[in-house]
Motif scaffolding. Structure first.
Motif, mmCIF file in Angstrom:
data_model
loop_
_atom_site.group_PDB
_atom_site.id
_atom_site.type_symbol
_atom_site.label_atom_id
_atom_site.label_comp_id
_atom_site.label_asym_id
_atom_site.label_seq_id
_atom_site.Cartn_x
_atom_site.Cartn_y
_atom_site.Cartn_z
ATOM 1 N N GLY A 132 -23.760 58.051 2.718
ATOM 2 C CA GLY A 132 -23.992 57.821 1.300
ATOM 3 C C GLY A 132 -25.229 58.541 0.796
ATOM 4 O O GLY A 132 -25.242 59.094 -0.318
ATOM 5 N N GLY A 164 -21.764 64.298 4.126
ATOM 6 C CA GLY A 164 -21.697 62.897 3.727
ATOM 7 C C GLY A 164 -20.271 62.389 3.673
ATOM 8 O O GLY A 164 -19.978 61.264 4.097
ATOM 9 N N THR A 184 -18.078 59.197 5.970
ATOM 10 C CA THR A 184 -17.656 57.985 5.244
ATOM 11 C C THR A 184 -16.137 57.943 5.104
ATOM 12 O O THR A 184 -15.600 57.701 4.019
ATOM 13 C CB THR A 184 -18.310 57.936 3.850
ATOM 14 O OG1 THR A 184 -18.004 59.155 3.137
ATOM 15 C CG2 THR A 184 -19.813 57.812 3.961
ATOM 16 N N SER A 227 -17.603 53.673 3.951
ATOM 17 C CA SER A 227 -17.569 54.052 2.537
ATOM 18 C C SER A 227 -18.171 52.953 1.658
ATOM 19 O O SER A 227 -18.747 53.222 0.605
ATOM 20 C CB SER A 227 -16.131 54.351 2.092
ATOM 21 O OG SER A 227 -15.312 53.211 2.227
ATOM 22 N N ALA A 246 -21.847 53.430 1.934
ATOM 23 C CA ALA A 246 -22.173 54.674 1.233
ATOM 24 C C ALA A 246 -22.205 54.460 -0.270
ATOM 25 O O ALA A 246 -23.088 54.982 -0.972
ATOM 26 C CB ALA A 246 -21.163 55.758 1.592
#
Length: 486
Positions: free
Chosen positions: A170, A401, A405, A411, A414
């Motif tokens: 994230g 990134g 994720t 996720s 993130a």
């Protein structure tokens, strides 16, 4: 280790023609390298130079010129210093970095330490530091002191270990997206300033197509030199104004000149009250190192072979060298604020190259640019600069990134990082989400259960509280007036 040892780098090295692909050769180089920490590592005995090393060296040199200029200019404006002062101090800083640290430490003594670069996130706070009675030398010495404490205590590597993939991912997505948008906006503003906005459109469109083709061909390591070169040609061909103005020369090298009452910074040597005023900002600067360093190490982990652990960046060593580089550079008269050198590490990781060879080339390029002068004009020209940062730093950040994720739990973490970072800043977002993630409130709840109490909430909690207090003190929390004001 002797060259005759069957396990030495030289004994295991094979020419590139023995491999089916270039990538296979580069990955083998990463696997057989055995860099020695705090001992002499020699070119051609412990590592080799490859064509790919030129890419991170070029990106790092461009990034160095731009970032140091931004830091010194942020100091110079409130202090009433001229543009000539900024140019001369940038040249001096490039020589300090190249001669005393980049080649010596990352190239020869400790190839597991990333190059000591520039602390970009601190730039917006510099006018406040000056207005609060801070002094560049006092700030630099305090950053060096606190940085050494963090390095010796191994606090950087500990915080990195406590940060899950979702939080890391994230953070990378936020930094990549914000940086990408800012560079596109800056290029559009530059082109519109002389009524040729179509130049920005042509440059960006060409860059998108080039980047997509290089990704398809698995040759993204070429994106910086090729993208910057194409951007230069297109902008020049369409009529964008450009001229060389920085002439060859050497900057002043005496600390007495830089810290004189009427020369250099025109501030004299710092007094006790300067250290008191600079202390909160120094603590914040060092606290902001951890997410910065972590992001750079992640790029190596994503692009290197899984077993190539010996060439991964040592976070604590990098912090230690950055701290010493900060203190020494400040005493000599430089205005740089040190951190891990992202415009070097990210392209190097993508090119599947270890730290030392590119570090030596970066040092050489910085020396040439500082003395010759003309390359500095080319590096800071908007089409070259913006494209280099887009394809060499921010797009890779965004992609990395996203790679980290891919599942629901990561996720979720993130998303909270991005949300909290957009609300305040990435340091707030990282520290808050790390605490929530380790408590098991978001992300992988099973991971939180496996952590010791100290790792689960004590260290993340103390980290968040300290950073929150410092950010409140300097006025970085939205809607809350700072204790230190203009």
């Amino acid at each position: 280790m002797s060259d005759k040892d069957p396990l030495s780098y030289n004994a295991q090295h094979k020419p590139s023609r023995d491999f089916e692909t270039r990538a296979a050769y580069l990955e083998n180089e990463l696997l057989i390298m055995q860099p020695k920490r705090w001992r002499l590592n020699l070119p051609f005995r412990d590592y080799r130079f490859e064509l790919e090393d030129l890419v991170p060296a070029l990106a790092a040199t461009i990034g160095k010129i731009v970032m140091v200029a931004a830091v010194v200019a942020a100091f110079a404006g409130p202090l009433g210093l001229s543009n000539a002062f900024v140019v001369e101090n940038v040249r001096f800083e490039m020589l300090i970095a190249a001669v005393l640290f980049v080649i010596l430490f990352s190239g020869l003594i400790n190839p597991r330490a990333n190059l000591a670069g520039t602390h970009g996130p601190m730039i917006p706070l510099i006018p406040l530091i000056v207005a609060s009675g801070g002094h560049p030398l006092a700030l630099g010495l305090l950053v060096g002191f606190f940085g050494l404490l963090l390095s010796v205590s191994k606090g950087g590597s500990k915080l990195m270990a406590l940060t899950s993939d979702g939080v890391r991912g994230g953070l990378l997505i936020y930094l990549g997206a914000i940086g990408l948008l800012s560079q596109i906006k800056a290029l559009n503003t530059w082109a519109a300033s002389f009524d040729m906005a179509y130049i920005a459109f042509a440059v960006i469109l060409t860059t998108i197509i080039m980047y997509a083709l290089l990704a398809r061909l698995e040759m993204r390591w070429l994106s910086i030199p090729l993208g910057s070169g194409i951007a230069f040609v297109i902008a020049l061909a369409l009529g964008a104004p450009f001229e060389f103005v920085t002439e060859p020369g050497m900057p002043h090298l005496s600390p007495a000149y830089w810290w004189g009452e009427t020369t250099g910074w025109q501030m004299g040597w710092p007094k006790l009250h300067h250290f008191v005023s600079s202390a909160p900002f120094a603590v914040l600067a060092v606290a902001m190192w951890s997410p910065d360093f972590m992001g750079h190490r992640v790029f190596q982990e994503l692009n290197y072979p899984k077993k190539a652990t010996k060439v991964l960046m040592n976070v604590d060593d990098t912090m230690g060298i950055a701290a010493v580089r900060q203190a020494v550079g400040s005493v000599l008269g430089g205005g740089n604020l040190a951190s891990s050198w992202g415009t070097y590490m990210i392209p190097a990781a993508i090119a599947k190259r270890p730290i030392p060879a590119g570090a030596v080339l970066t040092g050489v390029m910085c020396i040439v640019a500082a003395i010759w002068g003309y390359p500095m004009d080319l590096a800071v020209w908007d089409p070259v600069l913006r494209v280099a940062l887009i394809v060499g730093v921010f797009m890779p950040l965004l992609e990395a990134g996203m790679q980290m994720t891919r599942n629901t739990t990561s996720s979720q973490s993130a998303g909270i990082v991005v949300f909290a970072s957009a609300f305040v800043n990435p340091v707030f977002g990282w520290s808050l989400t790390m605490l929530l993630d380790n408590l098991g409130l978001i992300g992988d709840k099973e991971r939180g259960k496996t952590l010791r109490r100290t790792d689960r909430w004590v260290i993340p909690g103390i980290t968040f509280i300290i950073l929150l207090a410092i950010m409140a003190t300097v006025g970085m929390l939205p809607g809350i007036p700072g204790l230190i004001t203009h």
